[in-house]
Design a protein around this motif. Structure first.
Motif, PDB file in Angstrom:
ATOM      1  N   SER A 169     -27.661   2.283 -15.227  1.00 19.10           N
ATOM      2  CA  SER A 169     -27.217   2.595 -16.562  1.00 19.10           C
ATOM      3  C   SER A 169     -26.652   1.291 -17.118  1.00 19.10           C
ATOM      4  CB  SER A 169     -26.005   3.496 -16.593  1.00 19.10           C
ATOM      5  OG  SER A 169     -25.652   3.974 -17.714  1.00 19.10           O
ATOM      6  N   TRP A 228     -24.589  -1.139 -19.610  1.00 17.14           N
ATOM      7  CA  TRP A 228     -23.185  -0.872 -20.286  1.00 17.14           C
ATOM      8  C   TRP A 228     -22.665  -2.203 -20.594  1.00 17.14           C
ATOM      9  CZ3 TRP A 228     -17.995   0.422 -17.759  1.00 17.14           C
ATOM     10  CH2 TRP A 228     -17.084   0.865 -18.705  1.00 17.14           C
ATOM     11  N   LYS A 271     -22.631   3.532 -22.868  1.00 20.49           N
ATOM     12  CA  LYS A 271     -23.831   3.034 -21.909  1.00 20.49           C
ATOM     13  C   LYS A 271     -25.112   3.895 -22.111  1.00 20.49           C
ATOM     14  CE  LYS A 271     -20.738   4.038 -18.702  1.00 20.49           C
ATOM     15  NZ  LYS A 271     -19.383   4.426 -19.448  1.00 20.49           N
ATOM     16  N   GLN A 326     -22.229  -4.141 -16.903  1.00 20.74           N
ATOM     17  CA  GLN A 326     -22.420  -3.807 -15.383  1.00 20.74           C
ATOM     18  C   GLN A 326     -22.954  -2.390 -15.598  1.00 20.74           C
ATOM     19  OE1 GLN A 326     -18.711  -3.489 -13.346  1.00 20.74           O
ATOM     20  NE2 GLN A 326     -19.402  -3.037 -11.550  1.00 20.74           N
ATOM     21  N   CYS A 327     -23.797  -2.361 -14.126  1.00 25.39           N
ATOM     22  CA  CYS A 327     -24.552  -1.106 -13.889  1.00 25.39           C
ATOM     23  C   CYS A 327     -23.743   0.009 -13.699  1.00 25.39           C
ATOM     24  CB  CYS A 327     -25.515  -1.150 -12.975  1.00 25.39           C
ATOM     25  SG  CYS A 327     -26.269   0.395 -12.400  1.00 25.39           S
ATOM     26  N   ALA A 328     -23.685   1.116 -14.531  1.00 27.25           N
ATOM     27  CA  ALA A 328     -22.527   2.220 -14.164  1.00 27.25           C
ATOM     28  C   ALA A 328     -23.089   3.324 -13.610  1.00 27.25           C
ATOM     29  CB  ALA A 328     -22.260   2.702 -15.586  1.00 27.25           C
ATOM     30  N   GLU A 329     -24.680   3.499 -13.248  1.00 28.51           N
ATOM     31  CA  GLU A 329     -25.142   4.671 -12.710  1.00 28.51           C
ATOM     32  C   GLU A 329     -25.178   4.322 -11.079  1.00 28.51           C
ATOM     33  OE1 GLU A 329     -25.074   7.911 -12.014  1.00 28.51           O
ATOM     34  OE2 GLU A 329     -26.035   7.931 -14.067  1.00 28.51           O
ATOM     35  N   PHE A 330     -24.896   4.917 -10.463  1.00 25.93           N
ATOM     36  CA  PHE A 330     -24.969   4.764  -8.854  1.00 25.93           C
ATOM     37  C   PHE A 330     -26.328   4.802  -8.617  1.00 25.93           C
ATOM     38  CE2 PHE A 330     -25.214   6.152  -4.205  1.00 25.93           C
ATOM     39  CZ  PHE A 330     -24.542   5.018  -3.711  1.00 25.93           C
ATOM     40  N   CYS A 331     -26.592   3.483  -7.821  1.00 31.66           N
ATOM     41  CA  CYS A 331     -28.113   3.176  -7.563  1.00 31.66           C
ATOM     42  C   CYS A 331     -28.189   2.698  -6.182  1.00 31.66           C
ATOM     43  CB  CYS A 331     -28.537   2.238  -8.746  1.00 31.66           C
ATOM     44  SG  CYS A 331     -27.519   0.678  -8.810  1.00 31.66           S
ATOM     45  N   HIS A 346     -24.845  -1.184  -5.891  1.00 32.83           N
ATOM     46  CA  HIS A 346     -24.477  -0.526  -7.331  1.00 32.83           C
ATOM     47  C   HIS A 346     -23.100  -1.482  -7.790  1.00 32.83           C
ATOM     48  CE1 HIS A 346     -22.769   1.787 -10.424  1.00 32.83           C
ATOM     49  NE2 HIS A 346     -21.882   2.308  -9.685  1.00 32.83           N
ATOM     50  N   ALA A 347     -22.063  -1.818  -6.614  1.00 34.05           N
ATOM     51  CA  ALA A 347     -20.971  -2.390  -7.133  1.00 34.05           C
ATOM     52  C   ALA A 347     -21.371  -3.825  -7.739  1.00 34.05           C
ATOM     53  CB  ALA A 347     -20.057  -2.595  -5.853  1.00 34.05           C
ATOM     54  N   HIS A 348     -22.395  -4.343  -7.176  1.00 33.81           N
ATOM     55  CA  HIS A 348     -22.847  -5.806  -7.456  1.00 33.81           C
ATOM     56  C   HIS A 348     -23.972  -5.663  -8.511  1.00 33.81           C
ATOM     57  CE1 HIS A 348     -20.355  -6.946  -3.892  1.00 33.81           C
ATOM     58  NE2 HIS A 348     -19.659  -7.528  -4.992  1.00 33.81           N
ATOM     59  N   LEU A 363     -19.839   8.180 -23.967  1.00 34.59           N
ATOM     60  CA  LEU A 363     -20.855   6.973 -23.674  1.00 34.59           C
ATOM     61  C   LEU A 363     -19.784   5.763 -22.932  1.00 34.59           C
ATOM     62  CD1 LEU A 363     -23.405   6.854 -26.746  1.00 34.59           C
ATOM     63  CD2 LEU A 363     -23.574   7.590 -24.324  1.00 34.59           C
ATOM     64  N   ASP A 423     -18.989   7.783 -16.138  1.00 33.17           N
ATOM     65  CA  ASP A 423     -19.264   7.015 -15.014  1.00 33.17           C
ATOM     66  C   ASP A 423     -18.467   5.894 -14.521  1.00 33.17           C
ATOM     67  OD1 ASP A 423     -21.445   8.261 -13.478  1.00 33.17           O
ATOM     68  OD2 ASP A 423     -23.215   7.435 -14.573  1.00 33.17           O
ATOM     69  N   VAL A 432     -18.129   2.169  -6.781  1.00 37.77           N
ATOM     70  CA  VAL A 432     -18.213   0.817  -6.377  1.00 37.77           C
ATOM     71  C   VAL A 432     -17.451   0.489  -5.095  1.00 37.77           C
ATOM     72  CG1 VAL A 432     -18.645  -0.093  -8.526  1.00 37.77           C
ATOM     73  CG2 VAL A 432     -16.323   0.046  -8.033  1.00 37.77           C
TER      74      VAL A 432
END
Ligand code: HEA
Ligand code: HEA
Ligand code: CUA
Ligand SMILES: [Cu+2]
Lengths: 201, 356, 660
Positions: free
Chosen positions: B191, B193, B200, B224-229, B233-235, C395, C399, C470
Motif C-alpha cells: 500500500s 502512502w 493510502k 511507507q508501505c502500509a499493507e502487511f507484505c 514490511h517494516a522496512h 485512507l 492500516d 511493523v
C-alpha cells in the motif's frame, strides 16, 4: 414453603413432527449454513466471471449438457418418492416409509453414478484456471452433500428394518426428506449456474 | 449543559472530565512531521485533515456529553426511598420519569442521526474533492509505481520512451503540479502512502489503481508501505522530494543520463567487479551490461538518501555492510550475501558511490 | 393448563418427597464416575465451564504474546524479536484473540447460562455441545503446537492473498491457520445450532418471546449471525487451502483468479465477526445494569430491536475494511452510509442503558463498575469507528495504529470489560462463592488505567504515520515515547488480569458463600442453588413476566410430571412457550469425543494430502454412526395428537411397537 400451584405435563406426547421437533431446528440450521455457503460459492462464480472477457476463458468449452441434464431429470423425479416417504413418516406408516425411502435411495444412487460421468464432461480441470476451480468447487460441494445424505439415508433404511421402531425414528425420516429436498434445490441452482450460465452470454 | 456541570461539580467528577479533555487535546498537539497525516503539504491531505478536525471536534463533544450523562446518571443524588423497598427492585418505575426519559432518549437518537448526516455529507464532499480534483490528465505527471517485496520500482512516464526515467525508493515531484500515480504490484499486496500528501492506495497484483496528488509545499517527506507484505514490511519506505519546478527539471535530466563512466582506476576496477558478479542478475545500471529487473535500478544509487527502501542511511559504511550481507541489515530480503575480497569491496564501493 | 394445588399432606412428606426426587434426578442426570465419565460428559454446565476455562487460557496465551510484542516495540530498532518471530506472534495474537478467545468465550458463557436463564434442564443436543467443545480444544491445541514447532502462521489474522498463497508463503504455516478456521467454524456452528434450538424450544412455560431476558436475545441474534458469517470464511479458507494444496487458482491473478475476492469473502465474515463478539457483551451489560440499579431495563423493545437491526446491518458494512483497495467510488460511499447507520442502534442501546441507570438506584459493585468502564472505552472506540467510516479519513488511518487503537477500544473496552463484569457477576453462580470486592476494584482500576495507557497513545501514533504490523521502527520517527507508554500500560493491564486470577483462586478456596441469589437479581438462573444441581431445577419454573424473580407472585406455578428417572426435557412452543411435548435426552457417551478426534485427524491430515478428505471421512462416519445409533428409549412413547387424529391412537401405538 407454601403449596405451589403446578402444571402437570406428564400427559404430553414424547415426540412431534416438523417445527415442533427439536431436530427440525437442527436440520434447518444445517440448511441455512450450507445454503449460505452455496450462495457464496455461486456469487464467487459470478465475481470471477467479471475478471475475464470470455467465459469460459479462452478456447474452453462449457460443460457438456448431456449428463448434467440427465441428472437434473433424475433428481427432480426423485423429489416425488421423497415426498411420499415424508408423508408416510408423518403417518407412522412403516411399510410406506421403507418403500419410498428405498425408491428415493435408488434415485440417489443413480444420480451419484451419473455424477461420475458429469465430472468427466466438465471440459475443464480444477487447476486449469480460476474458471475450472470454481466449477469444480461447486460440483464437489454439491457432491459432498449428496454423499452425506446418501449415507444418512442408508443408515435410516437399515434402522427402519432392524428397529427399534419408535416415533422418533419417523421424525428422523421426515427430517432426512427435508434435507433431500434441499439437495434437490441446490442442484437446480448449481445446474443453472454451471451449465446454463456460460451459455447465456 | 450548565445543569449538568453544576451537578458534576457536586460529585467531583469535573476533575475527571478535565482529564478527559486533556487527553483529547493531546491529540491536537505535536502532530507535525515528515510522515504525519495531520501536517498536510497539499490539497488532498489538506482536505482530509480538515475533515479529520471536524470529526475530531464533533465526536469529542459527543463523547464528552455522553460520558457526562453516564456519570450524572450514576452519581446523581436521589431521593431516599421509603423504608422497606430501599434495596428491593423497583419494578414499577415512576411513569412521569419514564416518559421524560423516553423523550430524552428519542431526542438523543434524533441528534445522533443529525450529526451522522452532517458527517456523512462532509465526508462525501471531501471524497469528491480528493478523488477527481478536476485535474486534466494533460499537464499531469504520470508516475508508475510497482511494489516489490520490499522496495518500490518507480517509473516516470513520458510520451517518448527515451525520456522515461526509472528509479527506486525515491520520488521527486514538482511543487504545484498534479501527479497521478499508477500503482500495481509484482508480487503481493502493498500500500502506497505519503501521509503528508494523501491517504493510502493499495498496490494489487493483476490490478491497476490510481491516486492523484498535488504538493503545495516543498520539502522532503517520507512514505511507507502500509499493507502487511511479509518479513520486511517494516522496512519498505521511500523518500518523496517535493521541489520547485526548475529543480525538479534538473533532477529529471540528471536521471535521464546513463551512469557515468568510471573516472578513476579504482572505480574502473569496481565496475569490473560489479559486472562480473551476480549483482547484474537483478540490478540495472543504465549504460552498462547490467540489466536485471528483479531488484532496484542502481543507475543513480550514489544520489539516493537511503539503502534498502529506507532501512539505513546511504553511507559508505552502510553500503559496505549491505553489499556483503544484506541479511544482517534487513533479514529475509531477496538479496543474497556477497563474498568479496577487501580490495574488491573497496573498489566496488568507489564505483557505486560514483553512480550519480 | 393451570393446575390444582399440590395434594401434599404435611411438611414432612413434602420434604421427603423432595429429597427423593432430588436423589433420583441426580442419579439420572449425573455423568458416569471417573475419568472416563469426565470425558463422556454432556452436561451443559460442565462443558460450559471447560469451555470458559479453555477460552480464558487462550486469552492469557494471546495476552502473553501481546506483551512480547509490546516489549519488542517499546524501543525503536529493538532486537528482542526478529521479523520472522514477530510476524508469527502478531498473527497468533490476533488469531488467538478472535478465534480462540473472544468468539468461543461468548459461546461458552451462553452454553452455561442460556439453559439456566430460560429455565430448562439441558442445552439442546448436548452431545453436539460436547463435540463442539472438543473440536475447539483440539483446533486450538493444534495451532499452538504448530506455533511451538515454528510453523505458526505469519500472514496476519486476515491472511491476505497472495501473501498467504502458495507462491509467497511456502511451507505449512498458513495451512495450519486455514485449518484452524475450519475447526473454530465447525465448533461455532454446532454451538449456535444448540443455542438457537434451546432458545426457541426449551424455554420455561410462559416465557413468550417478549419475556426472554435481554442476554438471551443477544445470544439468539449472535447465533444467527454465526450461521451467515462463518460459512463464508470457511469457504474462503477452504479455497485458500485448495490453492495451496491442489493447485486451484481462486486467488491467482495470473490465471483469472483475484486476490480481491479473498478480501470480500473474509470481510463479509470479518465484519459480522466483530459484532458476534460485541453483541453478547451488550447482553452482559443489559443484564448487569438492571440488577445493580435495582430496576428493569429501560426500553426492552428498543434494545431488542437494536440488537436485531445490528445483526442485519452488520452484514452490509464489510467494504469499510477495503477502502484503500480502489473499488468503485459510488459503491464505497454506500458502505460509508451503511457504517454510519449501524451507529444508530448502538446509540439507542447506550441511551437506554444510561436511562436505566438514571432511573435506578445504583449499587457500585464490581460488575457494575466494569460496565461503567465499558461506557467510557466503548463510546470512545465507537467514535474512532465513525471516523474510519469516512473514506477520506480512513485512507489516512487505515492500516495504522489508529485502527489498532480503535479495535482494541471496542474489543477490550466493548467486550472484555463487560466480560470481566460478567465473570464477577456470575462467578458466584458458577462456583457458589463470591469474589472479593476489594480485589475486584483493584482489578478494575489496574485494567482501566492500564488499558487507556496502552491504547490511547496509539491513536496519535497512527496519525503520526506508524503503520501496523511493523516489527520495528526507526528512531528518528519520534514514535518511541508513545510506544514506551503503551508498553507500560500493557504491564498494568497484565497486573490487572493477574489480580483477577488471584481473586478467582482465593474465592474458590475461601470465598464467602454466595447463596442462591446474592445480587437479588431477576432472571431465572438465580432461582436455583449456586452452583446449580446437574439437573438445573428441581421443578421447572414457569414465567409470568420479564425479570421473573422480581415480578412473579409467590404462588407462581411449577412444572410437574417430568420423570425423574429418565432424562426428560420439556419442549415448548416457539412463540408463546406453551408446553408442547416431552423429549428424552441422550445419555453421556464417549462418541462425541471420538468423533472430534476423527474430525481432527481428517483436518490435520488434509493439511498434508488432499486424499485425507477421502480416507479420513471413514473414521468420522464410523464415529457419527456410533453416536447417532439409537438405543431404545426408557420412557413409554406417547404419539402427538395430530398423529392420533391421522391414524387413530390404537394404530399409532401398535405401529410403533412392531419390530421386524
Ligand atoms: C467488538 C468489536 C467491534 C465493534 C463493536 C466495532 C464497531 C465499529 N467499528 Fe470497528 N473494527 C473492529 C472491531 C469492532 N468495531 C476490528 C477488530 C477492526 C479491525 C480489523 C482489522 O483490520 O484487523 C475494526 C475496523 C473498523 C474499520 C476499518 C478500519 C480500517 O481498517 O481502515 C471501520 C471503518 O469504518 C470500523 C468502524 C466501526 C464502526 C462505525 C463501529 C460502530 O459499530 C460503533 C458504534 C458505536 C458508537 C458510535 C458509540 C455509541 C453511540 C453513541 C453514544 C451515539 C452517539 C454517536 C454519534 C453521534 C456518532 N471498524
Ligand atoms: C479480543 C481481542 C483482543 C484482545 C483482548 C487484545 C489484547 C491486547 N492486544 Fe491485541 N490485537 C487483536 C485483538 C485483541 N488484542 C487483533 C485482532 C489484532 C490484529 C492482529 C493482526 O494484525 O493480524 C491485535 C493486534 C495488536 C497489536 C498490533 C500488532 C501489530 O500490528 O504489529 C498490538 C500492539 O501493541 C496489540 C496489543 C495488545 C495488548 C497489549 C493486549 C492486552 O490487552 C492483553 C492483556 C492480557 C494479558 C496481558 C493476559 C494476562 C497475562 C497474564 C496474567 C500472564 C501471567 C500469567 C501466567 C504466566 C500464568 N494487539
Ligand atoms: Cu509492502 Cu508492506
Ligand atoms: Cu468492520
Amino acid at each position: 414453603m407454601s403449596a405451589r400451584r403446578t402444571i402437570d405435563v406428564s400427559h404430553l406426547p414424547t415426540y412431534a413432527f416438523r417445527h415442533r421437533a427439536l431436530t427440525w431446528y437442527a436440520t434447518w440450521s444445517m440448511i441455512l449454513m450450507e445454503g449460505t455457503m452455496l450462495v457464496v460459492f455461486l456469487i464467487s462464480y459470478f465475481f470471477l466471471r467479471t475478471r475475464v472477457t470470455n467465459w469460459p476463458p479462452g478456447v474452453m468449452k462449457p460443460p457438456d449438457l448431456l449428463w448434467g441434464t440427465v441428472n437434473l431429470g433424475i433428481i427432480l423425479v426423485s423429489a416425488i418418492p421423497n415426498q411420499f416417504a415424508k408423508k408416510a413418516s408423518e403417518k407412522l406408516d412403516l411399510r410406506g416409509v421403507r418403500l419410498w425411502m428405498i425408491v428415493t435411495f435408488l434415485f440417489a444412487i443413480a444420480f451419484s453414478v451419473v455424477r461420475i460421468f458429469e465430472f468427466a464432461a466438465l471440459n475443464c480441470r480444477w487447476d486449469d484456471n480460476a474458471y475450472g476451480s470454481i466449477v469444480w468447487a461447486n460440483m464437489v460441494f454439491h457432491t459432498t452433500h449428496l454423499l452425506t445424505d446418501v449415507a444418512d439415508t442408508i443408515v435410516l433404511i437399515i434402522l427402519m428394518f432392524v428397529g427399534p421402531i419408535e416415533g422418533k425414528r419417523f421424525v428422523d425420516v421426515s427430517e432426512n426428506c427435508i434435507y433431500w429436498d434441499f439437495v434437490v434445490v441446490m442442484w437446480l441452482m448449481v445446474y443453472a449456474v454451471i451449465y446454463i450460465g456460460p451459455r447465456l452470454t | 449543559m450548565s445543569i449538568i456541570a453544576t451537578k458534576l461539580c457536586a460529585h467531583r467528577s469535573s476533575i475527571f472530565c478535565c482529564l478527559l479533555l486533556a487527553a483529547c487535546c493531546s491529540l491536537l498537539s505535536g502532530c507535525a512531521g515528515v510522515q504525519s497525516a495531520v501536517d498536510p503539504a497539499g490539497p488532498q491531505a489538506g482536505s482530509i485533515s480538515g475533515l479529520w478536525w471536524l470529526m475530531l471536534y464533533t465526536l469529542s463533544a459527543v463523547f464528552v456529553i455522553v460520558i457526562c450523562f453516564v456519570l450524572v446518571a450514576a452519581f446523581r443524588r436521589r431521593r431516599p426511598l421509603s423504608g422497606e423497598s430501599a434495596d428491593g427492585p423497583d419494578t414499577r418505575p415512576e411513569a412521569e420519569q419514564e416518559r421524560r426519559m423516553s423523550r430524552t432518549v428519542i431526542a438523543g437518537v434524533a441528534l445522533t442521526i443529525l450529526i451522522l448526516f452532517v458527517l456523512l455529507v462532509s465526508s462525501y464532499l471531501t471524497g469528491r474533492k480528493i478523488y477527481s480534483a478536476g485535474y486534466s490528465a494533460q499537464g499531469a505527471l504520470m508516475i508508475e509505481v510497482t511494489g516489490h517485496q520490499w522496495w518500490w520500482d518507480v517509473r516516470y512516464n513520458d510520451p517518448s520512451p527515451s525520456r522515461m526515467v526509472t528509479t527506486a525508493n525515491e520520488i521527486h515531484i514538482p511543487v504545484g503540479r498534479a501527479v497521478v500515480f499508477r500503482l500495481t504490484s509484482a508480487d503481493v499486496i502493498h500500500s502506497f502512502w505519503i501521509p503528508n500528501l494523501h491517504g493510502k492506495m493499495d498496490l494489487i497484483p493483476g490490478h491497476y489503481t490510481n491516486i492523484w496528488i498535488k504538493a503545495d509545499r516543498a520539502g522532503t517527506y517520507r512514505g511507507q508501505c502500509a499493507e502487511f507484505c511479509g518479513y520486511q514490511h517494516a522496512h519498505m519506505a521511500f523518500t518523496v522530494v517535493v521541489e520547485p519546478e526548475e529543480q525538479y527539471r534538473a533532477w529529471y535530466e540528471s536521471q535521464l543520463r546513463s551512469a557515468p563512466q568510471p573516472s578513476t582506476p579504482q572505480q574502473a576496477r569496481g565496475q569490473e567487479v560489479f559486472l562480473s558478479s551476480p549483482c547484474i542478475m537483478c540490478h540495472r545500471v543504465q549504460g552498462t551490461d547490467a540489466g536485471g529487473r528483479a531488484g532496484p535500478d542502481l543507475t543513480h544509487i550514489g544520489t539516493r538518501p537511503t539503502l534498502g527502501a529506507g532501512t539505513v542511511e546511504n553511507t559508505r559504511g552502510n553500503l559496505a555492510g549491505w553489499v556483503i550481507d544484506p541479511q544482517k541489515i534487513k533479514p529475509g530480503i531477496r538479496m543474497p550475501p556477497n563474498n568479496l575480497e577487501p580490495q574488491d569491496l573497496q573498489a566496488l564501493l568507489d564505483y557505486l558511490q560514483s553512480l550519480k | 393448563m393451570s393446575g390444582a394445588a399440590a395434594p401434599l399432606r404435611n411438611d414432612e412428606a413434602l420434604v421427603d418427597a423432595i429429597v427423593d426426587e432430588r436423589e433420583a434426578l441426580e442419579k439420572t442426570w449425573n455423568d458416569p464416575p471417573g475419568f472416563l465419565g469426565w470425558l463422556m460428559s454432556t452436561n451443559h454446565k460442565r462443558v460450559g465451564k471447560r469451555f470458559i476455562t479453555t477460552a480464558f487460557v487462550f486469552f492469557i496465551l494471546g495476552g502473553i504474546l501481546a506483551v512480547l510484542m509490546r516489549v519488542q516495540l517499546a524501543r525503536p530498532e529493538n532486537n528482542f524479536l526478529g521479523p520472522d518471530l514477530y510476524n508469527q506472534i502478531f498473527t497468533m495474537h490476533g488469531t488467538t484473540m478472535m478465534f480462540l478467545f473472544a468468539v468461543p468465550m461468548m459461546e461458552a458463557m451462553a452454553v452455561y447460562l442460556v439453559p439456566l436463564m430460560v429455565g430448562t434442564r439441558s442445552i439442546a443436543f448436548p452431545r453436539l455441545n460436547a463435540f463442539g467443545y472438543w473440536v475447539y480444544l483440539f483446533g486450538g491445541t493444534m495451532i499452538y503446537v504448530a506455533f511451538i514447532l515454528n510453523v505458526g502462521p505469519d500472514a496476519g489474522w486476515f491472511s491476505y492473498v497472495p501473501l498467504s498463497g502458495p507462491d509467497y508463503s511456502p511451507g505449512k504455516r498458513v495451512d495450519f491457520w486455514a485449518q484452524l478456521i475450519t475447526f473454530t467454524e465447525v465448533s461455532a456452528l454446532v454451538v449456535s445450532t444448540e443455542l438457537i434450538t434451546t432458545i426457541f424450544k426449551l424455554r420455561a412455560p410462559g416465557m413468550s418471546l417478549n419475556r426472554i431476558p435481554l442476554y438471551v436475545w443477544s445470544i439468539l441474534v449472535t447465533s444467527f449471525m454465526i450461521f451467515f458469517a462463518m460459512p463464508t470464511v470457511a469457504l474462503a479458507s477452504v479455497s485458500l487451502m485448495m490453492d495451496r494444496l491442489v493447485g486451484t487458482h481462486f486467488f491467482n491473478p495470473a490465471e483469472g483468479g483475484d486476490p480481491i475476492l479473498w478480501q470480500h469473502l473474509f470481510w463479509f465474515f470479518g465484519h459480522p465477526e466483530v459484532y458476534i463478539i460485541f453483541i453478547p457483551a451488550t447482553g452482559f451489560v443489559s443484564t448487569i445494569i438492571p440488577t445493580f440499579v435495582r430496576r428493569p431495563a429501560f426500553g426492552y423493545t428498543a434494545l431488542v430491536l437494536s440488537l436485531i437491526s445490528t445483526g442485519f446491518i452488520g452484514f452490509g458494512l464489510w467494504v469499510h475494511h477495503m477502502f484503500a483497495v480502489g473499488l468503485p467510488r459510488m459503491g464505497e460511499s454506500f458502505f460509508t452510509a451503511a457504517t454510519m447507520m449501524i451507529v444508530i442502534p448502538s446509540g439507542i442501546q447506550i441511551f437506554c442503558w444510561i436511562a436505566t441507570i438514571w432511573g435506578g438506584r445504583p449499587i457500585f459493585k464490581t460488575p457494575f463498575i466494569f460496565v461503567l468502564g465499558f461506557f467510557f472505552t466503548f463510546v470512545l472506540g465507537g467514535m474512532t469507528g465513525v471516523m474510519q467510516a469516512s473514506i477520506p479519513v480512513d485512507l489516512q488511518v487505515h492500516d495504522t495504529y489508529f485502527v489498532v487503537a480503535h479495535f482494541h477500544y471496542v474489543l477490550i473496552g466493548g467486550s472484555v470489560f463487560p466480560l470481566f463484569g460478567a465473570l464477577y457477576y456470575w462467578m458466584p453462580k458458577f462456583t457458589g462463592r463470591m469474589l472479593s470486592e476489594r480485589l475486584g476494584k483493584i482489578n478494575f482500576w489496574l485494567m482501566f488505567i492500564g488499558f487507556n495507557l496502552t491504547f490511547f497513545p496509539m491513536h496519535q501514533l497512527g496519525l503520526k504515520g506508524m503503520t501496523r504490523r511493523v516489527y520495528t521502527y526507526p528512531a528518528e520517527m519520534g514514535w518511541a515515547d508513545m510506544n514506551l507508554a503503551a508498553t507500560a500500560g500493557g504491564v498494568l493491564l497484565t497486573l490487572g488480569v493477574l489480580v483477577f486470577i488471584i481473586n478467582f483462586f482465593r474465592s474458590v478456596r475461601s470465598g464467602e458463600l454466595a447463596g442462591d441469589n446474592p445480587w437479588n437479581a431477576g432472571t431465572l438462573e438465580w432461582a436455583t442453588s449456586s452452583p446449580p444441581p446437574v439437573y438445573n431445577f428441581l421443578r421447572l419454573p414457569t414465567v409470568a413476566g420479564r425479570d421473573t424473580l422480581w415480578t412473579q407472585p409467590d404462588d407462581q406455578p411449577e412444572v410437574v410430571g417430568l420423570r425423574s428417572d429418565v432424562r426428560q426435557v420439556l419442549v415448548t412452543k416457539m412463540l408463546d412457550a406453551e408446553p408442547d411435548h416431552i423429549e428424552e435426552f441422550p445419555t453421556p457417551t464417549i462418541w462425541p469425543l471420538l468423533a472430534a478426534l476423527a474430525t481432527t485427524l481428517l483436518f490435520i491430515a488434509s493439511i498434508f494430502t488432499p486424499w485425507a478428505v477421502v480416507w479420513g471421512s471413514i473414521p468420522v462416519a464410523v464415529a457419527l454412526i456410533g453416536w447417532f445409533w439409537p438405543r431404545k428409549r426408557q420412557a413409554d412413547e406417547r404419539p402427538p395428537e395430530d398423529i392420533k387424529e391421522k391414524v387413530g391412537e390404537e394404530k399409532a401405538i401398535r405401529l410403533m411397537e412392531e419390530t421386524p
